[in-house]
Design a protein around this motif. Sequence first.
Motif, PDB file in Angstrom:
ATOM      1  N   CYS A 135       0.833  -1.205   0.000  1.00  0.00           N
ATOM      2  CA  CYS A 135       0.000   0.000   0.000  1.00  0.00           C
ATOM      3  C   CYS A 135       0.867   1.254   0.000  1.00  0.00           C
ATOM      4  O   CYS A 135       2.097   1.177   0.087  1.00  0.00           O
ATOM      5  N   ASP A 136       0.215   2.417  -0.114  1.00  0.00           N
ATOM      6  CA  ASP A 136       0.941   3.688  -0.223  1.00  0.00           C
ATOM      7  C   ASP A 136       1.992   3.619  -1.327  1.00  0.00           C
ATOM      8  O   ASP A 136       3.104   4.139  -1.189  1.00  0.00           O
ATOM      9  N   THR A 137       1.640   2.964  -2.399  1.00  0.00           N
ATOM     10  CA  THR A 137       2.563   2.749  -3.513  1.00  0.00           C
ATOM     11  C   THR A 137       1.906   3.250  -4.795  1.00  0.00           C
ATOM     12  O   THR A 137       0.914   2.689  -5.258  1.00  0.00           O
ATOM     13  N   GLU A 138       2.432   4.308  -5.344  1.00  0.00           N
ATOM     14  CA  GLU A 138       1.839   4.918  -6.541  1.00  0.00           C
ATOM     15  C   GLU A 138       2.668   4.595  -7.772  1.00  0.00           C
ATOM     16  O   GLU A 138       3.829   5.001  -7.887  1.00  0.00           O
ATOM     17  N   VAL A 139       2.075   3.862  -8.682  1.00  0.00           N
ATOM     18  CA  VAL A 139       2.748   3.525  -9.938  1.00  0.00           C
ATOM     19  C   VAL A 139       2.762   4.748 -10.834  1.00  0.00           C
ATOM     20  O   VAL A 139       1.742   5.409 -11.027  1.00  0.00           O
ATOM     21  N   THR A 140       3.909   5.065 -11.370  1.00  0.00           N
ATOM     22  CA  THR A 140       4.054   6.264 -12.193  1.00  0.00           C
ATOM     23  C   THR A 140       4.209   5.966 -13.682  1.00  0.00           C
ATOM     24  O   THR A 140       3.888   6.801 -14.521  1.00  0.00           O
ATOM     25  N   ASP A 141       4.694   4.747 -13.994  1.00  0.00           N
ATOM     26  CA  ASP A 141       4.893   4.446 -15.413  1.00  0.00           C
ATOM     27  C   ASP A 141       5.091   2.944 -15.593  1.00  0.00           C
ATOM     28  O   ASP A 141       5.497   2.231 -14.667  1.00  0.00           O
ATOM     29  N   ILE A 142       4.801   2.488 -16.790  1.00  0.00           N
ATOM     30  CA  ILE A 142       5.064   1.106 -17.179  1.00  0.00           C
ATOM     31  C   ILE A 142       5.793   1.149 -18.510  1.00  0.00           C
ATOM     32  O   ILE A 142       5.336   1.777 -19.461  1.00  0.00           O
ATOM     33  N   ILE A 143       6.938   0.505 -18.565  1.00  0.00           N
ATOM     34  CA  ILE A 143       7.761   0.512 -19.772  1.00  0.00           C
ATOM     35  C   ILE A 143       7.904  -0.916 -20.279  1.00  0.00           C
ATOM     36  O   ILE A 143       8.259  -1.821 -19.514  1.00  0.00           O
ATOM     37  N   GLN A 144       7.606  -1.121 -21.543  1.00  0.00           N
ATOM     38  CA  GLN A 144       7.752  -2.453 -22.121  1.00  0.00           C
ATOM     39  C   GLN A 144       9.203  -2.700 -22.493  1.00  0.00           C
ATOM     40  O   GLN A 144       9.868  -1.839 -23.084  1.00  0.00           O
ATOM     41  N   ILE A 145       9.707  -3.865 -22.113  1.00  0.00           N
ATOM     42  CA  ILE A 145      11.061  -4.273 -22.482  1.00  0.00           C
ATOM     43  C   ILE A 145      10.976  -5.602 -23.221  1.00  0.00           C
ATOM     44  O   ILE A 145       9.892  -6.170 -23.379  1.00  0.00           O
ATOM     45  N   GLU A 146      12.105  -6.108 -23.638  1.00  0.00           N
ATOM     46  CA  GLU A 146      12.108  -7.290 -24.507  1.00  0.00           C
ATOM     47  C   GLU A 146      11.417  -8.490 -23.864  1.00  0.00           C
ATOM     48  O   GLU A 146      10.665  -9.207 -24.522  1.00  0.00           O
ATOM     49  N   ASP A 147      11.649  -8.711 -22.588  1.00  0.00           N
ATOM     50  CA  ASP A 147      11.092  -9.903 -21.941  1.00  0.00           C
ATOM     51  C   ASP A 147      10.030  -9.571 -20.897  1.00  0.00           C
ATOM     52  O   ASP A 147       9.830 -10.311 -19.941  1.00  0.00           O
ATOM     53  N   PHE A 149       8.156  -6.152 -18.670  1.00  0.00           N
ATOM     54  CA  PHE A 149       7.871  -4.751 -18.363  1.00  0.00           C
ATOM     55  C   PHE A 149       8.716  -4.273 -17.183  1.00  0.00           C
ATOM     56  O   PHE A 149       9.100  -5.057 -16.318  1.00  0.00           O
ATOM     57  N   ILE A 150       8.977  -2.980 -17.174  1.00  0.00           N
ATOM     58  CA  ILE A 150       9.503  -2.304 -15.987  1.00  0.00           C
ATOM     59  C   ILE A 150       8.361  -1.470 -15.424  1.00  0.00           C
ATOM     60  O   ILE A 150       7.764  -0.657 -16.141  1.00  0.00           O
ATOM     61  N   VAL A 151       8.035  -1.688 -14.169  1.00  0.00           N
ATOM     62  CA  VAL A 151       7.003  -0.904 -13.493  1.00  0.00           C
ATOM     63  C   VAL A 151       7.702   0.089 -12.573  1.00  0.00           C
ATOM     64  O   VAL A 151       8.474  -0.303 -11.691  1.00  0.00           O
ATOM     65  N   LYS A 152       7.428   1.373 -12.785  1.00  0.00           N
ATOM     66  CA  LYS A 152       8.024   2.414 -11.958  1.00  0.00           C
ATOM     67  C   LYS A 152       7.003   2.883 -10.926  1.00  0.00           C
ATOM     68  O   LYS A 152       5.834   3.091 -11.253  1.00  0.00           O
ATOM     69  N   PHE A 153       7.434   3.063  -9.702  1.00  0.00           N
ATOM     70  CA  PHE A 153       6.507   3.470  -8.648  1.00  0.00           C
ATOM     71  C   PHE A 153       7.236   4.228  -7.539  1.00  0.00           C
ATOM     72  O   PHE A 153       8.456   4.125  -7.377  1.00  0.00           O
ATOM     73  N   ASN A 154       6.449   5.015  -6.813  1.00  0.00           N
ATOM     74  CA  ASN A 154       6.958   5.723  -5.631  1.00  0.00           C
ATOM     75  C   ASN A 154       6.497   4.999  -4.385  1.00  0.00           C
ATOM     76  O   ASN A 154       5.313   4.730  -4.205  1.00  0.00           O
ATOM     77  N   LYS A 155       7.439   4.701  -3.506  1.00  0.00           N
ATOM     78  CA  LYS A 155       7.122   4.078  -2.216  1.00  0.00           C
ATOM     79  C   LYS A 155       8.131   4.549  -1.187  1.00  0.00           C
ATOM     80  O   LYS A 155       9.336   4.532  -1.437  1.00  0.00           O
ATOM     81  N   ASN A 156       7.604   4.989  -0.055  1.00  0.00           N
ATOM     82  CA  ASN A 156       8.465   5.476   1.036  1.00  0.00           C
ATOM     83  C   ASN A 156       9.400   6.590   0.575  1.00  0.00           C
ATOM     84  O   ASN A 156      10.556   6.659   0.976  1.00  0.00           O
ATOM     85  N   GLN A 159      11.749   6.569  -5.588  1.00  0.00           N
ATOM     86  CA  GLN A 159      11.336   6.108  -6.910  1.00  0.00           C
ATOM     87  C   GLN A 159      11.980   4.748  -7.134  1.00  0.00           C
ATOM     88  O   GLN A 159      13.209   4.618  -7.080  1.00  0.00           O
ATOM     89  N   GLN A 160      11.178   3.741  -7.314  1.00  0.00           N
ATOM     90  CA  GLN A 160      11.696   2.391  -7.473  1.00  0.00           C
ATOM     91  C   GLN A 160      11.195   1.776  -8.775  1.00  0.00           C
ATOM     92  O   GLN A 160      10.162   2.175  -9.317  1.00  0.00           O
ATOM     93  N   ASN A 161      11.934   0.793  -9.255  1.00  0.00           N
ATOM     94  CA  ASN A 161      11.544   0.057 -10.455  1.00  0.00           C
ATOM     95  C   ASN A 161      11.497  -1.424 -10.127  1.00  0.00           C
ATOM     96  O   ASN A 161      12.271  -1.911  -9.298  1.00  0.00           O
ATOM     97  N   ILE A 162      10.595  -2.128 -10.785  1.00  0.00           N
ATOM     98  CA  ILE A 162      10.526  -3.567 -10.617  1.00  0.00           C
ATOM     99  C   ILE A 162      10.213  -4.180 -11.970  1.00  0.00           C
ATOM    100  O   ILE A 162       9.420  -3.626 -12.737  1.00  0.00           O
ATOM    101  N   THR A 163      10.863  -5.274 -12.291  1.00  0.00           N
ATOM    102  CA  THR A 163      10.631  -5.903 -13.590  1.00  0.00           C
ATOM    103  C   THR A 163       9.737  -7.124 -13.430  1.00  0.00           C
ATOM    104  O   THR A 163       9.742  -7.787 -12.391  1.00  0.00           O
ATOM    105  N   CYS A 164       8.978  -7.396 -14.460  1.00  0.00           N
ATOM    106  CA  CYS A 164       8.085  -8.560 -14.438  1.00  0.00           C
ATOM    107  C   CYS A 164       7.710  -8.904 -15.869  1.00  0.00           C
ATOM    108  O   CYS A 164       7.890  -8.094 -16.779  1.00  0.00           O
ATOM    109  N   GLN A 165       7.187 -10.113 -16.057  1.00  0.00           N
ATOM    110  CA  GLN A 165       6.801 -10.528 -17.404  1.00  0.00           C
ATOM    111  C   GLN A 165       5.387 -10.087 -17.767  1.00  0.00           C
ATOM    112  O   GLN A 165       5.079  -9.882 -18.938  1.00  0.00           O
ATOM    113  N   LYS A 166       4.515  -9.949 -16.734  1.00  0.00           N
ATOM    114  CA  LYS A 166       3.121  -9.605 -17.011  1.00  0.00           C
ATOM    115  C   LYS A 166       2.634  -8.534 -16.037  1.00  0.00           C
ATOM    116  O   LYS A 166       3.048  -8.499 -14.878  1.00  0.00           O
TER     117      LYS A 166
END
Length: 404
Positions: A135-147, A149-156, A159-166
Amino acid sequence: MTANLTKQTHFDAIIIGGGACGLMCAVQAGFLGKRTLVLEKNDKPGAKILISGGGRCNYTNLYATPAQFLSQNEHFCRSAFAQWTVDDTISFFETYGISGKEKTLGQLFPVSDKSKDIVKVFTDLCRDMEQPIWCDTEVTDIIQIEDGFIVKFNKNGEQQNITCQKVVIASGGLPIPKMGATDFGLRTARKFGLDITETNPALVPLTITGKDQPWYEKLSGNSVFCRVWNDRASFEENILFTHWGLSGPAILQISSYWKPGEYIYIDLLPGADIIDMIITERAENGKKMLLAYLSGLFTRKFAEALSDYVPAEKNLASLSKAELDGLGSLIHEFKVKPAGTKGYDKAEVMSGGVNTDELSSKTLEAKKISGLFFGGECVDVTGWLGGYNFQWAWASGFVIAQNL
């Protein structure tokens, strides 16, 4: 100073939005052994669930079918509702201790009348299956990469990024901004080149302005059981007069079918015929004043307001055919031209959203962007008042989970 952290995770998907659709998706994915992470902007999940139904949560409708949903493609929701039915919703909640009680028109509420019990089912399951909710986590952007996505978000404050397939977009629509509603889902769809069906407030009160407004204002607080209709839909439920116009269940329902500049019509005595009633009454009591007669059908205040349009000072026996016809039109086809709506602040839901042509009806995955899913209110599927939109949220969350 903010850190820019990039994390490679073992989550099968990132779910953006901890509302009805997102929570169901996380739980159903967990049942399948898939790991998800829910990112929620608010300080706790299920914010709209908690306030729904006056804090009681009308969590489905016994009579929900695709016919009660608006969309540019009226058949789009059929696949989801075939995969997750009303019986599935009822069984799911019963399994976790939520028994339902039916109120009017098939609306199902928890026996406890506590919406927090609905949210607790999901938070407990997510905890037990180690499906984290941040919670208290605001997603700011989603970037598609080859394998994936990179999800960008603000927490605490970082600015943090996390990668995932879906990625699952279950971030809701525009109504009730004070509850954290944003256009994130729509912005994300546009960014990825997806078409958006025009959005509007739906299930929303209607406003009256100009010379007619004082008439409605003096009736503020009066509730009348009516049939409200236009050339697209018809509903029989209560309407509520307010100082700014009209509200109540029947008005909220018809608002989804109303467009600016159009009229709506109200039958103040559905299932009856005021002319026949008066003819019958005056055969026995012709001296009765019309105002007194109307006061027996409605509140005195409402009857007096109707007197602005009919010869209320005349007795029933002296009413002419033209006057009776005028009364019949007034009672059974009361004509209203709303000025507008109360907007997203007061709307229950949003109509329009991500164009259903852009999504697979079977999986809710974007046809153009592999691994990107949209569910819940941000999709162009809008239900009636009375638990229908929750049924769509549960169904779409379930369907997406099967395909992560």
